[in-house]
Design an enzyme around this catalytic site. Structure first.
Site, PDB file in Angstrom:
ATOM      1  N   CYS A 108       3.184   2.498  -8.645  1.00 14.23           N
ATOM      2  CA  CYS A 108       2.959   3.934  -8.452  1.00 14.23           C
ATOM      3  C   CYS A 108       3.678   4.729  -9.545  1.00 14.23           C
ATOM      4  O   CYS A 108       3.386   4.563 -10.715  1.00 14.23           O
ATOM      5  CB  CYS A 108       3.368   4.365  -7.046  1.00 14.23           C
ATOM      6  SG  CYS A 108       2.750   6.006  -6.585  1.00 14.23           S
TER       7      CYS A 108
ATOM      8  N   HIS B 105      -0.680   1.020  -4.365  1.00 10.77           N
ATOM      9  CA  HIS B 105       0.448   0.429  -3.632  1.00 10.77           C
ATOM     10  C   HIS B 105       0.054  -0.938  -3.084  1.00 10.77           C
ATOM     11  O   HIS B 105      -0.631  -1.011  -2.055  1.00 10.77           O
ATOM     12  CB  HIS B 105       0.863   1.337  -2.475  1.00 10.77           C
ATOM     13  CG  HIS B 105       1.531   2.591  -2.884  1.00 10.77           C
ATOM     14  ND1 HIS B 105       2.899   2.694  -3.028  1.00 10.77           N
ATOM     15  CD2 HIS B 105       1.029   3.811  -3.179  1.00 10.77           C
ATOM     16  CE1 HIS B 105       3.216   3.934  -3.388  1.00 10.77           C
ATOM     17  NE2 HIS B 105       2.102   4.625  -3.492  1.00 10.77           N
TER      18      HIS B 105
ATOM     19  N   GLU C 208       1.878  -2.960  -1.453  1.00 10.00           N
ATOM     20  CA  GLU C 208       2.503  -3.131  -0.136  1.00 10.00           C
ATOM     21  C   GLU C 208       1.734  -2.429   0.976  1.00 10.00           C
ATOM     22  O   GLU C 208       1.973  -2.680   2.165  1.00 10.00           O
ATOM     23  CB  GLU C 208       3.957  -2.644  -0.161  1.00 10.00           C
ATOM     24  CG  GLU C 208       4.150  -1.155  -0.279  1.00 10.00           C
ATOM     25  CD  GLU C 208       4.013  -0.640  -1.710  1.00 10.00           C
ATOM     26  OE1 GLU C 208       4.179   0.580  -1.881  1.00 10.00           O
ATOM     27  OE2 GLU C 208       3.749  -1.439  -2.623  1.00 10.00           O
TER      28      GLU C 208
END
Length: 214
Positions: free
Chosen positions: A82, A194, A196
Site C-alpha cells: 500500500c 492489501h 492480508e
C-alpha cells in the site's frame, strides 16, 4: 528458518500483515519491530504503510528507519504494501511529499471527469478506490507463482504510483484509469493492494515472498 522483519514505525496495518504472514509461512521467524538492528539482520523485510504519505514519511524518519530501509533495499528481499509501495518512489502529490526515491516516478491522486464531484452519472467513481479489483499481470515474476492473471485483490487508496520506467510495472488495474498496482526490480516487489485482506490469493503472495530467491 527464514527470518522476516515487518517494519513498525507507527503507520501501518501491522498486526493484520503479521497474522497473514504467520498463516502463509508458519515455519518462518516473523518479527514486528522498529529496531534497526533486528531489521538489518533479518533475511527478508516487509514495509507496510497506511494513512497520509506525509505522516508515513515523517514517522519513518522520526523512528530513525529511513536509512535502514534504504540499506535493506540494496541487499535483501523487500516487500512494500500500500503506502509502503508509494514510499519507494521519488515524490507524492499528497502533501506534496518527498519519498524514498528508490524508483523514478511519482504518486498521483485519482482525478478526471469520472471522479469529479460535479459528475452526476451512474458511472461516477468514488475516491478512495475501495474493494476488490482484478490485477492484470504485465509480465512474469516469481511473486505471481500460483496466482492466475486477473485475480482480484483488495484495494483501499486515493493515490497510485506512476513509474517513469515502464519496466517496473508487473501489475496493473483499471479504475477510471489504468494504473500501476504492482512494481518490481531486482530484490524489491511492492503492491498497492492489501494481500492480508485478499483471502487465499493474498496468502499465496505472502508465501511466494517467503520462497522468493531474487
Amino acid at each position: 528458518m527464514t527470518s522476516i522483519a515487518i517494519v513498525e514505525y507507527g503507520m501501518g496495518n501491522y498486526h493484520s500483515v503479521e497474522r497473514a504472514l504467520r498463516h502463509a509461512a508458519p515455519e518462518a521467524d516473523i518479527t514486528l519491530t522498529g529496531d534497526p538492528e533486528i531489521i538489518l539482520k533479518a533475511e527478508r523485510v516487509v514495509l507496510p504503510g497506511q494513512g497520509a504519505m506525509g505522516d508515513c514519511m515523517r514517522t519513518l524518519e522520526q523512528a530513525g528507519l529511513v536509512e535502514v530501509v534504504l540499506e535493506v533495499s540494496r541487499n535483501k528481499p523487500l516487500l512494500g504494501i500500500c503506502v509502503g509501495e508509494q514510499m519507494l518512489f521519488e515524490r507524492s502529490e499528497e502533501g506534496p511529499t518527498q519519498c524514498l526515491g528508490l524508483f523514478p516516478g511519482d504518486v498521483r491522486r485519482f482525478r478526471g471527469e469520472l471522479f469529479d464531484s460535479a459528475h452526476t452519472g451512474v458511472d461516477r467513481l468514488k475516491v478512495p478506490h475501495m474493494g476488490w479489483n482484478a490485477v492484470r499481470q504485465c509480465r512474469e515474476h516469481p511473486m505471481w507463482a500460483g496466482i492466475e492473471d486477473l485475480t482480484p485483490f483488495y484495494f483501499v487508496h486515493s493515490y497510485y504510483v506512476h513509474p517513469e520506467d515502464p519496466s517496473l510495472t508487473v501489475g496493473e488495474t483499471d479504475y477510471g484509469v489504468t494504473f500501476t498496482c504492482a512494481v518490481a526490480r531486482d530484490n524489491i516487489f511492492a503492491a498497492q493492494f492489501h494481500p492480508e485482506k485478499s483471502a487465499d490469493p493474498g496468502l499465496r503472495l505472502y508465501r511466494n515472498f517467503v520462497d522468493w530467491k531474487p
